[in-house]
Write a protein that holds these residues in place. Structure first.
Motif, short mmCIF file in Angstrom:
data_model
loop_
_atom_site.label_atom_id
_atom_site.label_comp_id
_atom_site.label_asym_id
_atom_site.label_seq_id
_atom_site.Cartn_x
_atom_site.Cartn_y
_atom_site.Cartn_z
N SER A 17 45.38 43.91 39.63
CA SER A 17 45.93 42.96 40.32
C SER A 17 46.44 41.91 39.60
O SER A 17 46.11 41.83 38.12
CB SER A 17 44.91 42.21 41.15
OG SER A 17 43.83 41.69 40.41
N GLY A 18 47.49 41.18 40.08
CA GLY A 18 47.91 40.22 39.23
C GLY A 18 49.45 40.18 39.60
O GLY A 18 50.00 40.35 40.60
N GLU A 42 48.64 40.47 44.37
CA GLU A 42 48.96 39.49 43.29
C GLU A 42 47.83 38.43 42.64
O GLU A 42 47.94 37.76 41.66
CB GLU A 42 50.22 38.63 43.46
CG GLU A 42 51.46 39.82 43.55
CD GLU A 42 52.84 39.19 43.41
OE1 GLU A 42 52.92 38.17 42.93
OE2 GLU A 42 53.75 39.83 43.30
N HIS A 44 45.15 37.35 40.97
CA HIS A 44 44.42 37.97 39.87
C HIS A 44 42.94 38.29 39.87
O HIS A 44 42.17 39.34 39.36
CB HIS A 44 44.64 37.10 38.53
CG HIS A 44 45.83 36.72 38.04
ND1 HIS A 44 47.01 36.51 38.89
CD2 HIS A 44 46.41 37.33 37.02
CE1 HIS A 44 48.05 36.59 38.12
NE2 HIS A 44 47.87 36.94 36.92
#
Length: 173
Positions: A17-18, A42, A44
């Motif tokens: 994720s991120g 997205e 984190h």
């Protein structure tokens, strides 16, 4: 989400994720750790949140599995004799996970008229708890589960499915 020896194989489950652009730029490299490289969003923290939820299930299930073996041993049943039957129960979990996810997401816990409502299952937990206690086993995991099921029944979820206990577990969410 896998033992070290599985990292780098198609069986490895690795959450990411991120920043989506960074993930996409390095996806082929990340797939070397485990394919598919699973992008969860997205935020984190999402990869860690998936990891924690998956490990919550794993450790709870492993605790139940080992406790079942302890209960069997206390009854004079060897592990090899009961393992195939425990595998049968494990085999029914995938459709139960899908059904439970729908109930959790829609807050629709069904169960009425389906023959396996929460009140009945809570009584089953109570029976196992007393049997295990009578055999001198540690019942802390079962006692915690019994406490949750009793609260859910008391809050009116008894006629619904097992999934209704989420309303007790997820207090404030």
């Amino acid at each position: 989400m896998v033992p070290v020896d599985v990292v780098g194989s198609a069986e490895a489950l690795v959450f990411h994720s991120g920043d989506r652009a960074a993930f996409e730029a390095h996806e082929s490299t990340l797939k070397a750790l485990g394919a598919p490289a699973t992008f969860r969003g997205e935020d984190h923290g999402l990869a860690a949140a998936y990891d924690m939820a998956m490990l919550d299930f794993f450790y709870g299930a492993m605790g139940g599995l080992v406790h079942a073996f302890a209960l069997a041993r206390a009854e004079g049943i060897d592990g090899a004799s009961i393992a195939p039957y425990l595998n049968t129960i494990a085999g029914i979990l995938p459709p139960i996970a899908a059904y439970t996810a729908t109930g959790v997401d829609t807050r629709s816990y069904g169960g009425e008229g389906e023959g396996a409502n929460l009140a009945m299952m809570a009584a089953g937990v109570d029976h196992i708890l007393h049997t295990a206690k009578d055999r001198g086993l540690d019942v802390s995991q079962l006692a915690a589960l019994k406490g949750i099921t009793d609260r859910a029944v008391a809050e009116g979820h008894g006629p619904g499915s097992w999934t209704g206990i989420i309303e007790v577990i997820a207090v404030g969410h």
